[in-house]
Design a protein around this motif. Structure first.
Motif, PDB file in Angstrom:
ATOM      1  N   LYS A  93      73.357   5.340  23.208  1.00 16.95           N
ATOM      2  CA  LYS A  93      73.483   6.520  22.347  1.00 16.95           C
ATOM      3  C   LYS A  93      72.302   7.470  22.494  1.00 16.95           C
ATOM      4  O   LYS A  93      72.447   8.678  22.368  1.00 16.95           O
ATOM      5  N   THR A  94      71.132   6.913  22.767  1.00 13.27           N
ATOM      6  CA  THR A  94      69.900   7.692  22.804  1.00 13.27           C
ATOM      7  C   THR A  94      69.566   8.068  24.240  1.00 13.27           C
ATOM      8  O   THR A  94      69.754   7.271  25.162  1.00 13.27           O
ATOM      9  N   VAL A  95      69.076   9.288  24.427  1.00 15.66           N
ATOM     10  CA  VAL A  95      68.641   9.710  25.754  1.00 15.66           C
ATOM     11  C   VAL A  95      67.137   9.959  25.740  1.00 15.66           C
ATOM     12  O   VAL A  95      66.537  10.207  24.695  1.00 15.66           O
ATOM     13  N   SER A  96      66.533   9.871  26.913  1.00 10.38           N
ATOM     14  CA  SER A  96      65.085  10.034  27.036  1.00 10.38           C
ATOM     15  C   SER A  96      64.761  11.009  28.162  1.00 10.38           C
ATOM     16  O   SER A  96      65.405  10.992  29.213  1.00 10.38           O
ATOM     17  N   TRP A  97      63.742  11.838  27.895  1.00  8.89           N
ATOM     18  CA  TRP A  97      63.223  12.733  28.929  1.00  8.89           C
ATOM     19  C   TRP A  97      61.821  12.303  29.348  1.00  8.89           C
ATOM     20  O   TRP A  97      61.040  13.091  29.841  1.00  8.89           O
ATOM     21  N   ASP A  98      61.539  11.013  29.170  1.00 14.60           N
ATOM     22  CA  ASP A  98      60.231  10.453  29.527  1.00 14.60           C
ATOM     23  C   ASP A  98      60.192  10.249  31.042  1.00 14.60           C
ATOM     24  O   ASP A  98      60.796   9.313  31.572  1.00 14.60           O
ATOM     25  N   THR A  99      59.465  11.113  31.731  1.00 16.08           N
ATOM     26  CA  THR A  99      59.450  11.064  33.194  1.00 16.08           C
ATOM     27  C   THR A  99      58.630   9.897  33.735  1.00 16.08           C
ATOM     28  O   THR A  99      58.629   9.659  34.945  1.00 16.08           O
ATOM     29  N   SER A 100      57.923   9.171  32.863  1.00 16.29           N
ATOM     30  CA  SER A 100      57.137   8.022  33.316  1.00 16.29           C
ATOM     31  C   SER A 100      57.797   6.688  32.964  1.00 16.29           C
ATOM     32  O   SER A 100      57.280   5.628  33.318  1.00 16.29           O
ATOM     33  N   ARG A 101      58.935   6.723  32.306  1.00 13.80           N
ATOM     34  CA  ARG A 101      59.607   5.497  31.872  1.00 13.80           C
ATOM     35  C   ARG A 101      60.006   4.631  33.070  1.00 13.80           C
ATOM     36  O   ARG A 101      60.497   5.138  34.088  1.00 13.80           O
ATOM     37  N   ASP A 102      59.801   3.323  32.940  1.00 18.77           N
ATOM     38  CA  ASP A 102      60.196   2.355  33.973  1.00 18.77           C
ATOM     39  C   ASP A 102      61.111   1.325  33.327  1.00 18.77           C
ATOM     40  O   ASP A 102      60.747   0.175  33.125  1.00 18.77           O
ATOM     41  N   GLY A 103      62.318   1.755  33.013  1.00 23.27           N
ATOM     42  CA  GLY A 103      63.252   0.897  32.293  1.00 23.27           C
ATOM     43  C   GLY A 103      63.770  -0.274  33.094  1.00 23.27           C
ATOM     44  O   GLY A 103      64.161  -1.296  32.525  1.00 23.27           O
ATOM     45  N   ASN A 104      63.773  -0.174  34.420  1.00 21.51           N
ATOM     46  CA  ASN A 104      64.255  -1.289  35.244  1.00 21.51           C
ATOM     47  C   ASN A 104      63.110  -2.176  35.749  1.00 21.51           C
ATOM     48  O   ASN A 104      63.326  -3.079  36.556  1.00 21.51           O
ATOM     49  N   ASN A 105      61.893  -1.871  35.281  1.00 19.33           N
ATOM     50  CA  ASN A 105      60.724  -2.717  35.547  1.00 19.33           C
ATOM     51  C   ASN A 105      60.475  -2.988  37.030  1.00 19.33           C
ATOM     52  O   ASN A 105      60.142  -4.111  37.431  1.00 19.33           O
ATOM     53  N   ASP A 106      60.586  -1.943  37.841  1.00 14.17           N
ATOM     54  CA  ASP A 106      60.310  -2.123  39.266  1.00 14.17           C
ATOM     55  C   ASP A 106      59.014  -1.430  39.693  1.00 14.17           C
ATOM     56  O   ASP A 106      58.768  -1.230  40.879  1.00 14.17           O
ATOM     57  N   LYS A 107      58.228  -1.047  38.658  1.00 12.48           N
ATOM     58  CA  LYS A 107      56.917  -0.406  38.884  1.00 12.48           C
ATOM     59  C   LYS A 107      57.035   0.998  39.483  1.00 12.48           C
ATOM     60  O   LYS A 107      56.087   1.536  40.047  1.00 12.48           O
ATOM     61  N   LEU A 108      58.231   1.579  39.374  1.00 17.07           N
ATOM     62  CA  LEU A 108      58.460   2.949  39.808  1.00 17.07           C
ATOM     63  C   LEU A 108      59.063   3.726  38.643  1.00 17.07           C
ATOM     64  O   LEU A 108      59.880   3.184  37.885  1.00 17.07           O
ATOM     65  N   ALA A 109      58.678   4.980  38.487  1.00 15.24           N
ATOM     66  CA  ALA A 109      59.227   5.798  37.410  1.00 15.24           C
ATOM     67  C   ALA A 109      60.716   6.043  37.650  1.00 15.24           C
ATOM     68  O   ALA A 109      61.117   6.497  38.720  1.00 15.24           O
ATOM     69  N   ASP A 110      61.530   5.717  36.644  1.00 20.16           N
ATOM     70  CA  ASP A 110      62.973   5.902  36.777  1.00 20.16           C
ATOM     71  C   ASP A 110      63.320   7.334  37.150  1.00 20.16           C
ATOM     72  O   ASP A 110      64.194   7.583  37.986  1.00 20.16           O
ATOM     73  N   TRP A 111      62.645   8.290  36.511  1.00 23.73           N
ATOM     74  CA  TRP A 111      62.964   9.701  36.725  1.00 23.73           C
ATOM     75  C   TRP A 111      62.792  10.089  38.193  1.00 23.73           C
ATOM     76  O   TRP A 111      63.638  10.771  38.764  1.00 23.73           O
ATOM     77  N   GLN A 112      61.709   9.634  38.795  1.00 26.94           N
ATOM     78  CA  GLN A 112      61.469   9.934  40.201  1.00 26.94           C
ATOM     79  C   GLN A 112      62.523   9.293  41.093  1.00 26.94           C
ATOM     80  O   GLN A 112      62.948   9.884  42.104  1.00 26.94           O
TER      81      GLN A 112
END
Length: 226
Positions: A93-112
Motif C-alpha cells: 500500500k505504501t510507496v517510497s521515494w528513498d533513493t538509498s533504500r536497499d529492500g532486497n538486501n543486496d548492498k545496492l540501492a534499489d532505485w539505482q
C-alpha cells in the motif's frame, strides 16, 4: 510477499493512455524489477496539458515544492512518452521515494537498480540530467522534441519496431504501430502484433463515451456506458 500480478495491478490505472512502446517498456520494467526483489509502482503516466500546468504552478504560484520545469505541452508525459515510478513497500500500500533504500538486501540501492534496468529497455532516466534531476522520471523521446510532438509528429514505424525489439529482447518480428481512429479522427495509437490489435482500452472507451474502472481483486476492466 506480493505476487507479480499484485504488483502489476498497482500500476494499472496509469498505463492505459501510454504510447504502446511505453506500455510495453513499463510492463517489462515492473517484471524485471520484481525479479530482482524490487517491487515498483508507476505513479504517473499520461498527463493532460491542464494537469501539467497545475504541477508547474506548484512552488511558484501555488503552495509546495517545485517538482517540474515543464509547462503544459513541454513534457513528454503530455504525449504518453514518459512515466514516473516509486518503490512499492512490502505492505503493498505504501510507496517510497528513498533513493538509498536497499529492500532486497543486496548492498545496492534499489532505485539505482531500477534505473539501470530501465536504461537497458531504452528509457532515458531523469536522474542522469545535469541540471534539474528528476529521479522518478523515465522517458522515450524517439529523438523528437516536445515542439515536434505538439505539431503532430509521431515516432516512425521503424523506431517503434526497434524499440519493441529491444524491450522484447528480439530482432525483427511483425509488430507494427498503428493509428486507431473514430470517424476518421485519431483517438490513440495501438500495436498490431501477429494479426492481433492492441490499444489502450481507456482511450478507446472514453472516445465512445464509456467510463473505465479496474477491479484489482478480480483483475477485471469494467466499461460502463450510460
Amino acid at each position: 510477499m506480493l505476487t507479480l500480478d499484485q504488483v502489476k495491478s498497482k500500476s494499472a490505472g496509469w498505463l492505459g493512455k501510454l504510447h504502446p512502446v511505453l506500455l510495453a517498456g513499463a510492463s517489462a520494467l515492473i517484471q524485471r524489477s520484481y525479479a530482482k526483489g524490487i517491487p515498483i509502482v508507476i505513479t504517473q503516466g499520461m498527463r493532460t496539458i491542464a494537469e501539467q500546468n497545475t504541477l508547474y504552478a506548484q512552488g511558484r504560484t501555488k503552495p509546495g515544492n517545485i517538482v517540474t520545469n515543464a509547462r503544459g505541452g513541454s513534457s513528454y508525459h503530455n504525449y504518453g512518452l514518459a512515466i514516473d515510478f516509486a518503490l512499492l513497500l512490502p505492505d503493498g500500500k505504501t510507496v517510497s521515494w528513498d533513493t538509498s533504500r536497499d529492500g532486497n538486501n543486496d548492498k545496492l540501492a534499489d532505485w539505482q537498480q531500477v534505473a539501470q534496468e530501465a536504461k537497458k529497455l531504452g528509457f532515458a532516466w531523469g536522474g542522469d540530467w545535469t541540471s534539474f534531476k528528476d529521479y522518478s522520471h523515465l522517458e522515450m523521446s524517439f529523438g523528437l522534441t516536445t515542439e515536434q510532438l505538439r505539431a503532430g509528429r509521431q515516432p516512425t514505424v521503424q523506431q517503434v519496431k526497434d524499440a519493441l525489439a529491444l524491450i522484447n529482447g528480439t530482432t525483427g518480428g511483425t509488430d507494427q504501430a498503428i493509428s486507431v481512429t473514430l470517424n476518421g479522427v485519431e483517438i490513440t495509437r495501438g500495436l498490431l502484433e501477429n494479426g492481433i490489435t492492441y490499444a489502450p482500452v481507456r482511450a478507446v472507451a472514453e472516445a465512445l463515451g464509456a467510463q473505465v474502472t479496474y477491479d484489482a481483486a478480480s483483475r477485471t476492466v469494467n466499461l460502463v456506458r450510460e
